[in-house]
Write a protein that holds these residues in place. Structure first.
Motif, PDB file in Angstrom:
ATOM      1  N   PRO A   1       0.900  11.696  11.314  1.00 13.60           N
ATOM      2  CA  PRO A   1      -0.578  11.904  10.990  1.00 13.60           C
ATOM      3  C   PRO A   1      -1.268  10.871  10.335  1.00 13.60           C
ATOM      4  CG  PRO A   1       0.796  13.041   9.272  1.00 13.60           C
ATOM      5  CD  PRO A   1       1.737  12.193  10.186  1.00 13.60           C
ATOM      6  N   PHE A   2      -0.626   9.589  10.034  1.00 16.07           N
ATOM      7  CA  PHE A   2      -1.291   8.741   9.080  1.00 16.07           C
ATOM      8  C   PHE A   2      -2.198   7.617  10.165  1.00 16.07           C
ATOM      9  CE2 PHE A   2       2.255  10.171   6.771  1.00 16.07           C
ATOM     10  CZ  PHE A   2       1.548  10.450   5.709  1.00 16.07           C
ATOM     11  N   SER A   3      -3.268   7.173   9.559  1.00 17.75           N
ATOM     12  CA  SER A   3      -3.778   6.228  10.381  1.00 17.75           C
ATOM     13  C   SER A   3      -3.111   4.736  10.132  1.00 17.75           C
ATOM     14  CB  SER A   3      -5.296   6.013   9.883  1.00 17.75           C
ATOM     15  OG  SER A   3      -5.103   5.575   8.316  1.00 17.75           O
ATOM     16  N   ALA A   4      -3.482   3.757  11.186  1.00 21.48           N
ATOM     17  CA  ALA A   4      -2.723   2.770  11.100  1.00 21.48           C
ATOM     18  C   ALA A   4      -2.964   1.980   9.849  1.00 21.48           C
ATOM     19  CB  ALA A   4      -3.232   1.612  12.388  1.00 21.48           C
ATOM     20  N   GLY A   5      -4.113   2.161   9.100  1.00 26.02           N
ATOM     21  CA  GLY A   5      -4.684   1.212   7.822  1.00 26.02           C
ATOM     22  C   GLY A   5      -3.504   1.899   6.896  1.00 26.02           C
ATOM     23  N   ALA A   6      -3.281   3.229   6.541  1.00 29.10           N
ATOM     24  CA  ALA A   6      -2.432   3.627   5.699  1.00 29.10           C
ATOM     25  C   ALA A   6      -0.975   3.165   5.877  1.00 29.10           C
ATOM     26  CB  ALA A   6      -2.190   4.986   5.984  1.00 29.10           C
ATOM     27  N   MET A   7      -0.490   2.911   7.179  1.00 25.08           N
ATOM     28  CA  MET A   7       0.868   2.354   7.411  1.00 25.08           C
ATOM     29  C   MET A   7       1.190   1.081   7.212  1.00 25.08           C
ATOM     30  SD  MET A   7       2.306   5.069  10.452  1.00 25.08           S
ATOM     31  CE  MET A   7       1.055   4.569  11.494  1.00 25.08           C
ATOM     32  N   LYS A   8      -0.210   0.480   7.248  1.00 28.46           N
ATOM     33  CA  LYS A   8       0.039  -1.119   7.140  1.00 28.46           C
ATOM     34  C   LYS A   8       0.022  -1.388   5.454  1.00 28.46           C
ATOM     35  CE  LYS A   8      -2.642  -2.463  11.277  1.00 28.46           C
ATOM     36  NZ  LYS A   8      -3.904  -3.025  11.995  1.00 28.46           N
ATOM     37  N   CYS A   9      -0.281  -0.526   4.717  1.00 23.02           N
ATOM     38  CA  CYS A   9      -0.287  -0.680   3.257  1.00 23.02           C
ATOM     39  C   CYS A   9       1.246  -0.822   2.930  1.00 23.02           C
ATOM     40  CB  CYS A   9      -0.956   0.312   2.576  1.00 23.02           C
ATOM     41  SG  CYS A   9      -1.035   0.260   0.608  1.00 23.02           S
ATOM     42  N   PRO A  10       1.907  -1.971   2.508  1.00 25.25           N
ATOM     43  CA  PRO A  10       3.006  -1.935   1.768  1.00 25.25           C
ATOM     44  C   PRO A  10       3.580  -1.033   0.842  1.00 25.25           C
ATOM     45  CG  PRO A  10       2.342  -3.989   1.619  1.00 25.25           C
ATOM     46  CD  PRO A  10       1.007  -3.094   1.935  1.00 25.25           C
ATOM     47  N   ARG A  11       2.604  -0.563  -0.174  1.00 23.52           N
ATOM     48  CA  ARG A  11       2.955   0.375  -1.087  1.00 23.52           C
ATOM     49  C   ARG A  11       2.957   2.062  -0.351  1.00 23.52           C
ATOM     50  NH1 ARG A  11      -1.097  -1.680  -6.022  1.00 23.52           N
ATOM     51  NH2 ARG A  11      -2.505  -1.859  -4.317  1.00 23.52           N
ATOM     52  N   VAL A  12       2.101   2.289   0.366  1.00 21.24           N
ATOM     53  CA  VAL A  12       2.271   3.547   1.109  1.00 21.24           C
ATOM     54  C   VAL A  12       3.414   3.623   1.719  1.00 21.24           C
ATOM     55  CG1 VAL A  12       1.019   5.175   2.650  1.00 21.24           C
ATOM     56  CG2 VAL A  12      -0.322   3.818   0.767  1.00 21.24           C
ATOM     57  N   ALA A  13       3.698   2.461   2.637  1.00 18.88           N
ATOM     58  CA  ALA A  13       4.632   2.335   3.461  1.00 18.88           C
ATOM     59  C   ALA A  13       6.143   2.762   2.612  1.00 18.88           C
ATOM     60  CB  ALA A  13       4.898   1.016   4.394  1.00 18.88           C
TER      61      ALA A  13
END
Length: 872
Positions: free
Chosen positions: A574-586
């Motif tokens: 359900p995550f957007s591409a911008g969220a998964m590109k963030c290393p801390r969120v990833a």
């Protein structure tokens, strides 16, 4: 307190009434012995006269101190509060006697003079009430095994106790009952007016009592067990009532003063009774038959006092009295329950109107806060249970917070109001407007918001069946509260503690809606931050307020029951591409996927695989973490390990099937990359692709073989594969028997040994009925391509084994699954056996819907047995 026993003879002659002379003479010689105790070890000063010693001995009655009785006699303790000075004339003899003795402290003289004056008032009160035995009861001896008893008085003045005892007509009360006499019950007296409710202040209570998501106690109160009764006013014990709106009551009205009415009541005489159907409206009481005594409505503001009449004539009982400015109104019900219901309903409406008018018109903030606390205490202690009882105080609270929202001091005012209304927020569901106001407070003052007061309504929103689509303010309130938690110095610990308390201390959360609601709040917060972030990602401090929601998903996966819920919510991604590109969120999402991949339950680890009914976009987690083209910003080595771990769990449980490998054939480069890191799961998957002929084309097979031979561990896997293929070819070439039946004691190991040692390449009929084989032997049965008849009657062959043979034995014509644990999941896979003619599903978990689907997909099915199933 003197160390010796002091005898005090209390002689109270109230009047010349002969009815009491005998009782006075009987108790005239009663003695009160004051024994020294550990509680009160301060001795009396020397040089006191008789009255002063008597007053010193009885000084416990002056304040709210504990009363210790030895031999049922009051033992005085230290005086906690100084009494106001009262002038008193002292006899000349006493004065001369005191001059000869040592000079005493002025404070001691002040206390003793007040005690002597109070003692004389007690005696006068007892004479006025014509109850001479009351004082004697104070000195009655009632020793219980020599144990000194301690009583906490409910009143601070003996005169109040005497009046309460006289009103209750309790003439035989013991000393302990008199000293511990509580205030009259609510049914026998009027409720306290606004401003007179006595409850502990909120400032005196620990924040942990409201639960611990507060910054002061979350991190250090892991073993704290909340006590709901500590510091929170509770309703009186007894029945609960619905708010009365309409009913038939008998009415009697007296246009006289109180004194005349009291005399009439005492004479048990009434003149005129009328029956009316009364309706309790918002502002007044009306009769549906306006005539006679209730021709006009009665406003709540005109009611001076409302209370139930406890003593009454048996013919005139269950009465309720309403004191008006020019008389009294008596309401009579059929039973005590109806009377009390009307009593509490009238008191509720009357006081709520008074609170609303006072709180909305008052200007001084300290007065408003005081009256708001009184309203909260009143709302918490009422025995009424009704929607309006919940709605009215919250609406008043909402109006208070809505005033002057654009002012400079609104945040401070909202903090004070919320702290005072904490017990009400803990027990009542907040509405949408109030949620928006509380969320606004958390947004503007995250580090100083009263988080202990806001924790209960946040948990109530999460644990109830709330539709966030229809109530977006509730989700925003929870989101802002979590952001306020993370804004503190120990924000990570507070967020973890919040998740822990929301789940509960048990193994399973008692609230099924808590996990989906909390996960949806976290996902919505992350999506709002990264939804339109399409540029190359750069980490900055603005992401700190969102990382706490990714931490919530990670903390939720620490609980086994919530892990399945989180996995279901995250499938598909359900995550957007911008969220998964963030290393801390990833990094936090990677920890969630590791937890899902290591869980042995199918409901958890299958959430990382592509869903059958899912659309191509968004993808599955296997596609997001694919090492060849990852969408999750993780290091390459960590991606390979994570992808291999997910594949390992799937192949070891429920996805070791030909159809799964065929669906993953597009990810062949990922299999090769992970296999080069010597991950066992990727090597096993490549071997299965070659063995089951999933990889089509010579070029593809050569790539797989090259990948297997590229590492030392891969060479061993390829060698084992070659040996299995040679054994299978030998079995098929040697021929052998066409029919075979194993004995009852046969197991999966016997089936494996038999197929590896014997020549069974031409086996067409195999009977494993009544043996101990399970679905594990299906990996050996699929090596018999000529099999036409398979009997699995009364075995432990399950759904996974049926799915495997349905994919690898397309020539199967007869299958007996009688008394096996197969269900619809495995039976539906049989639709791929187009050659099936006879099927026995007797005593299985077959449903009628699954059987209809099976019949439509197998039109050539000639015989079937579905007895003792739901489809029969």
């Amino acid at each position: 307190m003197p160390s010796y026993s002091q005898e005090i003879n209390v002689d109270v002659n109230s009047n010349d009434d002969n009815a009491f002379k005998a009782k006075i003479n009987e108790n005239k010689n009663d003695q009160v012995k004051y024994m020294a105790t550990d509680v009160a070890n301060n001795g009396a000063p020397e040089g006191l006269n008789a009255d002063q010693r008597l007053a010193f001995a009885l000084r416990d009655f002056l304040g709210p101190a504990n009363m210790v009785l030895a031999d049922d006699g009051p033992s005085p303790s230290s005086i906690e509060q100084p009494m106001p000075f009262i002038d008193e004339t002292v006899d000349t003899e006493d004065l001369m006697q005191s001059e000869e003795e040592p000079t005493q402290n002025h404070e001691t003289d002040e206390v003793l003079n007040n005690a002597a004056c109070r003692l004389r008032r007690w005696r006068a009160a007892s004479r006025k009430l014509r109850r001479p035995r009351i004082i004697n009861n104070l000195s009655a001896e009632d020793e219980c095994n020599g144990v000194v008893k301690t009583f906490n008085g409910g009143h601070t003045d003996l005169a109040d106790r005497l009046r309460s005892l006289a009103a209750a007509s309790n003439m035989s009360a013991s000393a302990g009952e008199l000293l511990s006499l509580a205030p009259p019950p609510p049914a026998a007296t009027a409720p306290p007016s606004p401003g007179c409710l006595l409850t502990p202040s909120l400032a005196d209570q620990s924040c942990a009592e409201y639960f611990g998501s507060s910054p002061e106690c979350c991190a250090d109160s892991s073993g704290f067990k909340s006590n709901n009764t500590a510091g929170v006013p509770l309703p009186p014990p007894g029945p609960r009532y619905k708010l009365a709106t309409e009913g038939a009551l008998r009415v009697c009205c007296f246009q006289h003063t109180r004194t005349v009415v009291d005399k009439i009541l005492g004479a048990k005489f009434f003149r005129r009774w009328e029956t009316h159907i009364l309706s309790l409206l918002e502002d007044h009481v009306v009769s549906k038959t306006p005539s006679g005594l209730l021709e006009r409505p009665i406003s709540y503001s005109c009611m001076q006092e409302v209370y139930c009449i406890s003593r009454w004539d048996p013919a005139r009982k269950y009465c309720l009295r309403i004191v008006m400015p020019h008389g009294s109104l008596l309401l009579q019900a059929n039973d005590a329950y109806t009377r009390d219901q009307w009593y509490y309903s009238i008191v509720w409406r009357r006081n709520i109107i008074r609170y609303r008018n006072f709180l909305t018109k008052s200007v001084r903030k300290e007065v408003v806060l005081k009256e708001l606390k009184n309203m909260v205490d009143f709302a918490m202690t009422t025995p009424l249970q009704d929607e309006s009882v919940t709605r009215a105080p919250l609406q008043i609270l909402t109006d208070l917070l809505s005033e002057n929202k654009d002012g400079q001091d609104w945040e401070e005012w909202a903090e004070n109001v919320t702290s005072v209304a904490a017990p009400l927020l803990a027990e009542r569901c907040v509405n949408g407007e109030l949620c928006a106001l509380l969320a606004r407070l958390c947004q503007r003052r995250p580090r100083s918001a009263p988080l202990p007061a806001l924790a209960p309504p946040v948990r109530r929103v999460l644990t109830r069946n709330v539709d966030f689509g229809k109530a977006p303010t509730a989700r925003q309130f929870v989101r802002d509260y979590i952001s306020a938690l993370s804004a503190h110095n120990s924000g990570k610990n507070l967020v973890r503690r919040f998740v822990q308390v929301t789940h509960g201390s048990g193994a399973a959360c008692p609230h099924p809606r808590a996990a989906p609601n909390l996960a949806s709040v976290a996902l919505a917060a992350i999506d709002d931050r990264y939804r339109e972030d399409c540029s190359p990602h750069r980490c900055d401090d603005s992401e700190l307020e969102v990382l706490c929601f990714a931490d919530i998903l990670e903390h939720m996966c620490e609980y086994d029951d919530w892990l399945v819920v989180v996995g279901g919510v995250l499938q598909p991604v359900p995550f957007s591409a911008g969220a998964m590109k963030c290393p801390r969120v990833a990094a936090r999402l990677g920890a969630v996927l590791e937890r899902l991949a290591s869980d042995p339950r199918c409901a958890a680890h299958t959430c990382v695989a592509p869903a059958r009914a899912a659309r191509p976009s968004p993808p599955s987690w296997l596609r997001v973490t694919a090492p060849s083209d990852p969408a999750l910003s993780l290091p390459h080595k960590q991606l390979c390990q994570l992808w291999g771990d997910m594949l390992k769990t799937l192949l070891a449980c429920c996805c070791k099937r030909k159809s799964f490998l065929q669906s993953m054939s597009k990810h062949l480069p990922d299999f090769v990359i992970v296999a080069l890191t010597e991950h066992p799961a990727a090597l096993e998957a490549l071997c299965l692709m070659l063995e089951w002929e999933v990889a089509s084309g010579e070029q593809t097979q050569l790539e797989i073989i090259a990948a297997l031979q590229g590492t030392e561990l891969g060479q061993r896997y390829y060698k084992d594969l070659c040996e299995r293929q040679q054994t299978l070819q030998r079995l098929q070439a040697q021929g052998g028997p066409r029919r075979l039946a194993l004995p009852v004691r046969a197991t999966d190991a016997d089936v494996a040994a038999l197929l590896d040692a014997g020549a069974l390449g031409n086996l067409e009929c195999l009977s494993l009925a009544f043996t101990s084989v399970t679905s594990a032997c299906a990996h050996h049965l699929i090596k018999l391509p000529s099999l036409r008849y398979l009997n699995l009657w009364a075995t432990k062959f399950g759904d996974s084994g049926v799915q495997l043979i349905a994919e690898h034995l397309p020539r199967l014509q007869v299958l007996n699954l009688c008394e096996t644990p197969v269900s619809d999941k495995g039976i539906e896979a049989l639709s791929g056996l187009s050659s099936l003619r006879r099927l026995n599903l007797n005593s299985t978990k077959l449903s009628a819907e699954a059987f209809e689907i099976l019949r439509q997909r197998l039109p050539q099915l000639q015989e079937y047995d579905i007895r003792y199933t739901e489809a029969w």
